[in-house]
Design a protein around this motif. Structure first.
Motif, PDB file in Angstrom:
ATOM      1  N   UNK A  18       0.820  -1.214   0.000  1.00 11.52           N
ATOM      2  CA  UNK A  18       0.000   0.000   0.000  1.00 11.52           C
ATOM      3  C   UNK A  18       0.860   1.273   0.000  1.00 11.52           C
ATOM      4  N   UNK A  19       1.949   1.240  -0.750  1.00 10.83           N
ATOM      5  CA  UNK A  19       2.835   2.401  -0.871  1.00 10.83           C
ATOM      6  C   UNK A  19       3.072   2.715  -2.343  1.00 10.83           C
ATOM      7  N   UNK A  20       3.637   3.885  -2.606  1.00  7.18           N
ATOM      8  CA  UNK A  20       4.116   4.224  -3.946  1.00  7.18           C
ATOM      9  C   UNK A  20       5.521   4.791  -3.821  1.00  7.18           C
ATOM     10  N   UNK A  21       6.147   5.063  -4.957  1.00  5.60           N
ATOM     11  CA  UNK A  21       7.559   5.413  -4.979  1.00  5.60           C
ATOM     12  C   UNK A  21       7.911   6.631  -4.133  1.00  5.60           C
ATOM     13  N   UNK A  22       7.125   7.684  -4.176  1.00  4.92           N
ATOM     14  CA  UNK A  22       7.432   8.885  -3.393  1.00  4.92           C
ATOM     15  C   UNK A  22       7.442   8.561  -1.897  1.00  4.92           C
ATOM     16  N   UNK A  23       6.496   7.751  -1.453  1.00  3.69           N
ATOM     17  CA  UNK A  23       6.464   7.346  -0.044  1.00  3.69           C
ATOM     18  C   UNK A  23       7.682   6.495   0.292  1.00  3.69           C
ATOM     19  N   UNK A  24       8.032   5.575  -0.611  1.00  3.66           N
ATOM     20  CA  UNK A  24       9.189   4.723  -0.368  1.00  3.66           C
ATOM     21  C   UNK A  24      10.468   5.562  -0.277  1.00  3.66           C
ATOM     22  N   UNK A  25      10.590   6.570  -1.112  1.00  5.96           N
ATOM     23  CA  UNK A  25      11.777   7.432  -1.080  1.00  5.96           C
ATOM     24  C   UNK A  25      11.919   8.123   0.271  1.00  5.96           C
ATOM     25  N   UNK A  26      10.801   8.536   0.842  1.00  6.70           N
ATOM     26  CA  UNK A  26      10.835   9.160   2.171  1.00  6.70           C
ATOM     27  C   UNK A  26      11.169   8.123   3.232  1.00  6.70           C
ATOM     28  N   UNK A  27      10.560   6.953   3.149  1.00  6.01           N
ATOM     29  CA  UNK A  27      10.901   5.855   4.060  1.00  6.01           C
ATOM     30  C   UNK A  27      12.413   5.624   4.050  1.00  6.01           C
ATOM     31  N   UNK A  28      12.962   5.492   2.838  1.00  8.24           N
ATOM     32  CA  UNK A  28      14.384   5.205   2.657  1.00  8.24           C
ATOM     33  C   UNK A  28      15.242   6.288   3.314  1.00  8.24           C
ATOM     34  N   UNK A  29      14.902   7.539   3.040  1.00 13.15           N
ATOM     35  CA  UNK A  29      15.674   8.655   3.601  1.00 13.15           C
ATOM     36  C   UNK A  29      15.609   8.653   5.127  1.00 13.15           C
ATOM     37  N   UNK A  39      11.889  20.479   4.402  1.00 14.23           N
ATOM     38  CA  UNK A  39      12.822  21.126   3.480  1.00 14.23           C
ATOM     39  C   UNK A  39      13.929  20.154   3.078  1.00 14.23           C
ATOM     40  N   UNK A  40      14.482  19.428   4.042  1.00 10.11           N
ATOM     41  CA  UNK A  40      15.525  18.451   3.736  1.00 10.11           C
ATOM     42  C   UNK A  40      14.998  17.390   2.763  1.00 10.11           C
ATOM     43  N   UNK A  41      13.789  16.927   3.015  1.00 10.45           N
ATOM     44  CA  UNK A  41      13.194  15.919   2.135  1.00 10.45           C
ATOM     45  C   UNK A  41      12.913  16.477   0.744  1.00 10.45           C
ATOM     46  N   UNK A  42      12.445  17.710   0.663  1.00 13.09           N
ATOM     47  CA  UNK A  42      12.166  18.290  -0.647  1.00 13.09           C
ATOM     48  C   UNK A  42      13.453  18.455  -1.448  1.00 13.09           C
ATOM     49  N   UNK A  43      14.550  18.810  -0.792  1.00 11.00           N
ATOM     50  CA  UNK A  43      15.839  18.900  -1.494  1.00 11.00           C
ATOM     51  C   UNK A  43      16.315  17.519  -1.936  1.00 11.00           C
ATOM     52  N   UNK A  44      16.168  16.532  -1.075  1.00 12.57           N
ATOM     53  CA  UNK A  44      16.588  15.167  -1.405  1.00 12.57           C
ATOM     54  C   UNK A  44      15.817  14.624  -2.602  1.00 12.57           C
ATOM     55  N   UNK A  45      14.509  14.879  -2.623  1.00  9.17           N
ATOM     56  CA  UNK A  45      13.641  14.344  -3.670  1.00  9.17           C
ATOM     57  C   UNK A  45      13.556  15.236  -4.915  1.00  9.17           C
ATOM     58  N   UNK A  46      14.106  16.454  -4.827  1.00  4.87           N
ATOM     59  CA  UNK A  46      14.020  17.419  -5.925  1.00  4.87           C
ATOM     60  C   UNK A  46      12.566  17.714  -6.290  1.00  4.87           C
ATOM     61  N   UNK A  47      11.751  17.946  -5.269  1.00  7.58           N
ATOM     62  CA  UNK A  47      10.356  18.335  -5.473  1.00  7.58           C
ATOM     63  C   UNK A  47      10.042  19.518  -4.567  1.00  7.58           C
ATOM     64  N   UNK A  48       8.924  20.141  -4.816  1.00  6.29           N
ATOM     65  CA  UNK A  48       8.502  21.275  -4.004  1.00  6.29           C
ATOM     66  C   UNK A  48       8.030  20.807  -2.626  1.00  6.29           C
ATOM     67  N   UNK A  54       2.184  16.777   1.398  1.00  7.50           N
ATOM     68  CA  UNK A  54       1.057  15.862   1.127  1.00  7.50           C
ATOM     69  C   UNK A  54       1.455  14.405   1.393  1.00  7.50           C
ATOM     70  N   UNK A  55       2.640  14.036   0.941  1.00  8.86           N
ATOM     71  CA  UNK A  55       3.098  12.653   1.135  1.00  8.86           C
ATOM     72  C   UNK A  55       3.311  12.365   2.612  1.00  8.86           C
ATOM     73  N   UNK A  56       3.910  13.314   3.320  1.00  9.12           N
ATOM     74  CA  UNK A  56       4.156  13.129   4.755  1.00  9.12           C
ATOM     75  C   UNK A  56       2.845  13.057   5.540  1.00  9.12           C
ATOM     76  N   UNK A  61      -0.870   9.755   8.649  1.00  5.62           N
ATOM     77  CA  UNK A  61      -2.195   9.154   8.815  1.00  5.62           C
ATOM     78  C   UNK A  61      -2.094   7.630   8.940  1.00  5.62           C
ATOM     79  N   UNK A  62      -1.159   7.039   8.214  1.00  2.00           N
ATOM     80  CA  UNK A  62      -0.963   5.591   8.264  1.00  2.00           C
ATOM     81  C   UNK A  62      -0.196   5.142   9.512  1.00  2.00           C
TER      82      UNK A  62
END
Length: 127
Positions: A18-29, A39-48, A54-56, A61-62
């Motif tokens: 029940x995950x997708x890649x963006x969630x997994x990337x945060x898990x991994x980090x 901010x650290x996560x947005x820099x790591x993922x190169x997203x806003x 939203x992902x966090x 919630x989970x």
């Protein structure tokens, strides 16, 4: 030509948990770094930052992430919960098998060379 098929197959395997890649990337980090700010996560993922927010929110919630105290009270740090660490371990097994499957027929030397080349390309892109 490689990215989209990889992303689709990875998301297929992550959906088992029940995950997708963006969630997994945060898990991994978070698993590898302990805690992080948005901010650290947005820099790591190169997203806003709103994308990370939203992902966090969904991971919170989970019950997979929680806020932790920080030295700077203005800073909100997040880490994996005990449940999040357990889910990470389960998903890691799936990811390890996926990586083994997609690297069949590629020698360790070739894998290291590909990593070196991709790192060089990445460095050229982010200059």
């Amino acid at each position: 030509m490689l990215y989209r098929p990889f992303e689709n197959k990875l998301n297929f395997h992550l959906a088992e948990h029940q995950l997708h890649r963006a969630q997994w990337s945060i898990f991994y980090y978070l698993f590898n770094n302990g805690s992080a700010t948005l901010v650290e996560l947005s820099h790591y993922l190169y997203v806003e930052k709103p994308t990370v927010t939203r992902t966090m929110t969904r991971l919170e919630e989970l019950g997979y992430v929680e806020h932790v105290p920080s030295h700077d009270k203005r800073e909100k740090r997040t880490q994996l919960t005990e449940l999040g660490r357990k889910v990470y371990a389960e998903v890691r097994v799936t990811i390890d098998q996926f990586e083994t499957d997609i690297l069949k027929g590629v020698s360790e030397r070739e894998q290291l060379e590909a990593i070196r080349i991709m790192s060089e390309i990445r460095n050229n892109i982010i200059k």
